[in-house]
Design a protein around this motif. Structure first.
Motif, short mmCIF file in Angstrom:
data_model
loop_
_atom_site.label_atom_id
_atom_site.label_comp_id
_atom_site.label_asym_id
_atom_site.label_seq_id
_atom_site.Cartn_x
_atom_site.Cartn_y
_atom_site.Cartn_z
N GLN A 252 0.79 35.49 14.96
CA GLN A 252 0.50 34.08 15.25
C GLN A 252 0.75 33.78 16.71
O GLN A 252 1.74 34.23 17.29
N PRO A 253 -0.12 32.97 17.35
CA PRO A 253 0.13 32.59 18.74
C PRO A 253 1.17 31.47 18.83
O PRO A 253 1.28 30.64 17.92
N THR A 254 1.91 31.45 19.92
CA THR A 254 2.80 30.32 20.18
C THR A 254 2.01 29.21 20.86
O THR A 254 0.91 29.43 21.37
N LEU A 255 2.56 28.01 20.88
CA LEU A 255 1.84 26.86 21.42
C LEU A 255 1.57 26.98 22.91
O LEU A 255 0.57 26.45 23.41
N ASP A 256 2.44 27.69 23.64
CA ASP A 256 2.22 27.82 25.09
C ASP A 256 1.15 28.85 25.43
O ASP A 256 0.73 28.97 26.58
N GLY A 257 0.70 29.60 24.44
CA GLY A 257 -0.36 30.57 24.66
C GLY A 257 0.05 31.83 25.40
O GLY A 257 -0.79 32.65 25.75
N ASP A 258 1.34 32.00 25.62
CA ASP A 258 1.81 33.16 26.38
C ASP A 258 2.59 34.16 25.54
O ASP A 258 3.07 35.16 26.08
N ARG A 259 2.72 33.90 24.26
CA ARG A 259 3.44 34.82 23.39
C ARG A 259 2.74 34.89 22.03
O ARG A 259 2.00 34.00 21.65
N LEU A 260 3.04 35.96 21.31
CA LEU A 260 2.61 36.10 19.93
C LEU A 260 3.84 36.32 19.07
O LEU A 260 4.71 37.12 19.41
N PHE A 261 3.94 35.59 17.98
CA PHE A 261 4.96 35.89 16.97
C PHE A 261 4.38 36.97 16.06
O PHE A 261 3.21 36.89 15.65
N LEU A 262 5.19 37.97 15.73
CA LEU A 262 4.75 38.96 14.75
C LEU A 262 5.91 39.35 13.86
O LEU A 262 7.07 39.28 14.27
N THR A 263 5.58 39.74 12.65
CA THR A 263 6.61 40.18 11.71
C THR A 263 6.30 41.59 11.24
O THR A 263 5.15 42.04 11.26
N GLU A 264 7.37 42.29 10.85
CA GLU A 264 7.24 43.62 10.25
C GLU A 264 8.35 43.75 9.21
O GLU A 264 9.07 42.79 8.95
N THR A 265 8.50 44.91 8.63
CA THR A 265 9.39 45.07 7.47
C THR A 265 10.82 44.61 7.74
O THR A 265 11.46 44.01 6.89
N THR A 266 11.33 44.89 8.93
CA THR A 266 12.74 44.60 9.20
C THR A 266 13.00 43.21 9.75
O THR A 266 14.14 42.75 9.73
#
Length: 295
Positions: A208-222
């Motif tokens: 998912q993108p953050t609102l500032d457009g400069d980062r991505l949130f990502l999830t994985e198993t841990t």
């Protein structure tokens, strides 16, 4: 709608009623054959106030196989075009674009074990096809030609796609890597894989993108991470208390997090929040992901 509305015992608002309360804090919730639009502020304790819903089983403009089978396990939902349309994907094998006002299906295509969908410039649509004998790839469609993808590229356990308007790039999440693609529009439209990064942990899930457009949130198993799109580095998400197997995570302008964590197998019956802490209950729905509704 199914049993969830009976449990909630709240009136689902008409489109006109919803339009008058557009300033409310809204979220999208998807699971089973359903997509819900929920008013965060007007719920009662943990009981959600649903202002709009779409159920594939009731969508008579869908072909029968899509209506009864391919949209039985909704796993992503995103608002586009000022919130007037909604992107949906289902691991049952399909993606679609919905018109929110009249609930019409504007686009539908088969995608094996679809786990995410994104709108690109030029009415192009990217989809992540996860583990399946015909999946494990990123697929590119023209909205006017849903029958056959224009392009595909192998990506094992593809789970997330996000278009970065600022960089004019498509980012795609697989089992162990985050990739960047450029859109090729000369001649046959396609994608060009330009670089990739190994993600922390294993089994990439949400992107998912953050609102500032400069980062991505990502999830994985841990757990959960953020990827700096300028520095190309992974760090923990500041202020977010992560949990293993987090299926989705996002943050609104107030700093409040929205996230889902499985309670049974891959699904949950709650959408959870942090900063401040809250939870909404969906006891008759196998919820997969939840998103802040962005116009």
């Amino acid at each position: 709608m199914k049993g969830i509305i009976a449990f909630i015992a709240l009136t689902v608002g008409s489109f006109a009623g919803f339009a008058q309360s557009a300033a409310e804090k809204l979220l999208l919730v998807c699971g089973d054959s359903q997509v819900l639009l929920v008013d965060y502020k007007n719920g009662k304790d943990s009981i959600p106030h649903v202002v709009w819903n779409w159920d594939a089983h009731e969508a008579m403009d869908l072909p029968a196989e899509f209506r009864t089978k391919k949209f039985n396990t909704m796993d992503d939902c995103k608002a586009i075009r000022g919130g007037e349309q909604i992107l949906v994907s289902s691991s049952g094998g399909a993606i679609a674009i919905l018109n929110r006002k009249d609930k019409k299906v504007l686009f539908v295509a088969s995608v094996p074990n679809a786990h995410s969908i994104e709108l690109l410039p030029g009415d192009l649509i990217a989809a992540a096809a996860s583990t399946h004998k015909e999946g494990n790839r990123i697929m590119l469609f023209d909205r006017r030609q849903p029958e056959k993808p224009l392009y595909s590229d192998s990506l094992f356990s593809a789970h997330g796609v996000v278009w970065d308007e600022k960089r004019q790039s498509l980012f795609a999440l697989g089992l162990t890597v985050l990739r960047e693609y450029k859109l090729i529009t000369t001649g046959q439209k396609s994608l060009k894989h330009v670089q990739e990064w190994k993600i922390p942990g294993n089994s990439g899930h949400d992107l998912q993108p953050t609102l500032d457009g400069d980062r991505l949130f990502l999830t994985e198993t841990t757990g959960a991470w953020q990827f700096d799109l300028n520095a190309h580095t992974f760090t923990k998400i500041p202020g977010f208390t992560e949990a293993p197997h987090t299926k989705s995570v996002g943050q609104d302008r107030s700093g409040q997090f929205i996230y889902t964590v499985p309670e049974e197998s891959w699904w949950t019956f709650h959408v959870r929040f942090q900063n401040p802490v809250h939870a909404l209950s969906f006891p008759t729905m196998k919820v997969y992901k939840a998103r802040w509704f962005r116009r």
